[in-house]
Design an enzyme around this catalytic site. Sequence first.
Site, PDB file in Angstrom:
ATOM      1  N   TYR A 143      13.404 -44.535  11.862  1.00 49.04           N
ATOM      2  CA  TYR A 143      14.722 -44.093  11.403  1.00 49.04           C
ATOM      3  C   TYR A 143      14.965 -44.705  10.032  1.00 49.04           C
ATOM      4  O   TYR A 143      14.759 -45.904   9.833  1.00 49.04           O
ATOM      5  CB  TYR A 143      15.791 -44.569  12.393  1.00 49.04           C
ATOM      6  CG  TYR A 143      17.207 -44.244  11.988  1.00 49.04           C
ATOM      7  CD1 TYR A 143      17.702 -42.937  12.072  1.00 49.04           C
ATOM      8  CD2 TYR A 143      18.075 -45.244  11.540  1.00 49.04           C
ATOM      9  CE1 TYR A 143      19.011 -42.642  11.724  1.00 49.04           C
ATOM     10  CE2 TYR A 143      19.384 -44.949  11.184  1.00 49.04           C
ATOM     11  CZ  TYR A 143      19.850 -43.656  11.289  1.00 49.04           C
ATOM     12  OH  TYR A 143      21.145 -43.355  10.943  1.00 49.04           O
ATOM     13  N   ASP A 238      10.528 -49.308   4.196  1.00 49.52           N
ATOM     14  CA  ASP A 238      11.941 -49.392   4.548  1.00 49.52           C
ATOM     15  C   ASP A 238      12.156 -50.733   5.251  1.00 49.52           C
ATOM     16  O   ASP A 238      11.813 -50.897   6.423  1.00 49.52           O
ATOM     17  CB  ASP A 238      12.310 -48.217   5.462  1.00 49.52           C
ATOM     18  CG  ASP A 238      13.767 -48.278   5.895  1.00 49.52           C
ATOM     19  OD1 ASP A 238      14.429 -49.301   5.610  1.00 49.52           O
ATOM     20  OD2 ASP A 238      14.243 -47.310   6.518  1.00 49.52           O
ATOM     21  N   LYS A 266      21.475 -54.396   5.582  1.00 44.25           N
ATOM     22  CA  LYS A 266      21.758 -55.355   6.661  1.00 44.25           C
ATOM     23  C   LYS A 266      21.892 -56.810   6.154  1.00 44.25           C
ATOM     24  O   LYS A 266      22.918 -57.169   5.622  1.00 44.25           O
ATOM     25  CB  LYS A 266      20.731 -55.208   7.782  1.00 44.25           C
ATOM     26  CG  LYS A 266      20.794 -53.781   8.413  1.00 44.25           C
ATOM     27  CD  LYS A 266      20.030 -53.691   9.700  1.00 44.25           C
ATOM     28  CE  LYS A 266      19.886 -52.263  10.210  1.00 44.25           C
ATOM     29  NZ  LYS A 266      21.008 -51.712  10.933  1.00 44.25           N
TER      30      LYS A 266
HETATM   31  N1  HOZ Z   1      20.403 -48.698  12.048  1.00 42.34           N
HETATM   32  C1  HOZ Z   1      21.003 -49.330  13.181  1.00 42.34           C
HETATM   33  C2  HOZ Z   1      19.984 -49.652  14.225  1.00 42.34           C
HETATM   34  N2  HOZ Z   1      19.250 -48.555  14.686  1.00 42.34           N
HETATM   35  C3  HOZ Z   1      22.119 -48.604  13.774  1.00 42.34           C
HETATM   36  C4  HOZ Z   1      23.294 -48.570  12.928  1.00 42.34           C
HETATM   37  C5  HOZ Z   1      24.085 -47.381  13.286  1.00 42.34           C
HETATM   38  O1  HOZ Z   1      23.505 -46.296  13.348  1.00 42.34           O
HETATM   39  O2  HOZ Z   1      25.275 -47.545  13.523  1.00 42.34           O
END
Ligand code: HOZ
Length: 431
Positions: A143, A238, A266
């Site tokens: 993702y 990423d 993050k």
């Molecule tokens: N990227 C985060 C962990 N998969 C999730 C953040 C979100 O989509 O709220």
Amino acid sequence: MTSRNDTLFAAAQVVTPGGVNSPVRAFRSVGGTPRFFARGSGARVWDADGKDYIDYVGSWGPLILGHAHPAVVQAVQAAAANGLSFGAPTEAEVELATLLCQRVPGIEQVRLVSSGTEATMSAIRLARGHTGRSRIIKFEGCYHGHADSLLVKAGSGALTFGNPSSAGVPAETAAHTLVLDYNDTAMLEAAFAREGDKIACIIVEAVAGNMNLVAPKREFLDACRNLCTRHGSVLIFDEVMTGFRVGPAGAQGLFGITADLVTLGKVIGGGMPLGAFGGRRDIMQSIAPLGPVYQAGTLSGNPVAVAAGLVTLQQIAAPGFFEQLSARTSRLVSGLCAAAKDSGVVFSAQSIGGMFGMYFREHPPQSYAEVMQCDVAAFNQFFHVMLDDGIYFAPSAFEAGFVSAAHGETEIDATVAAARGYFEKISSKQA
Ligand code: HOZ
């Protein structure tokens, strides 16, 4: 009796789709009511009913120092008092960019944005602009935020809710995204042999953390690097999740591989909205105002977010920080595995730096296909028992977990004890 969480969730669903502002928060795959948090301190959070939890979500990764770390709160307050946003450069931005150039391998220049999604979306555009090619490679279950071209066979909430390829993405856009299997070197080599001269970039989570945690095979990352070099494609790591999380120099530092571009988010914002992308100077110079690739943002490099990020990066540079974080995380993982083994429960877990994965499966998965073999029903049951016991894991079998510097042995051991109690209970029921 209806809890305050239930009341808030009911009210939220009237005014917000699904009652949440990001799907992963919705508890839809585990069932039940999402907890509405009122406050956090260190390793703990308190919900709207006043119940407290040991938190292994940490706002999905940013809170490496724990909730409301005094130094971060103080820096944010001081920055806010000087003005919330200028839409003009500030000295602190230069300081943060300098730190990122010093600490992240391969970053010669960096641009600050407001989220991880913005960072990956911009890095892809930059790779395309720089190479003059359209095709991109991503891997199933990875993702990279919710930009159109990246929401194809994606992980995180897209995977959790069974829509890995989002509606609303034009087929023409998705057609430029070639999706391959994570950790499958032969498939990657075949793709480059077929159409290497059309591939603008590979974007990869060097440690996959959005289909639960999947560790990379060394030969796979090496192939990503070598094929991009050979074919003039841009390698994008990423590191929104892994940056300053799996080690002081992220996954690049851990594996000794330098990408052409890196995306961050993050941890670099310490809990405030901040992302960044950076890398080779010759590539970064294609960005406006120097080059033809446009990228912009009203709140980019926001001074309050930058202040939180700067102090967080200063704190985690303390000697021994990552050694201790890794040791705590592996104490959690080995405690959970031992507890499951003693009860004969099929379970495995692993950690890399301050992130971890838990699997209701005999061994940690090495591919998306193996992730899909995990027992989701078993995870969901475990999740709810832990939640009742005051332990907050990510509400999905497809997300990594995070430990912060505020998680002491007390919290880790309490978590393991709760899991042990649960594993013993289900194994005695099965006997
Ligand atoms: N990227 C985060 C962990 N998969 C999730 C953040 C979100 O989509 O709220």
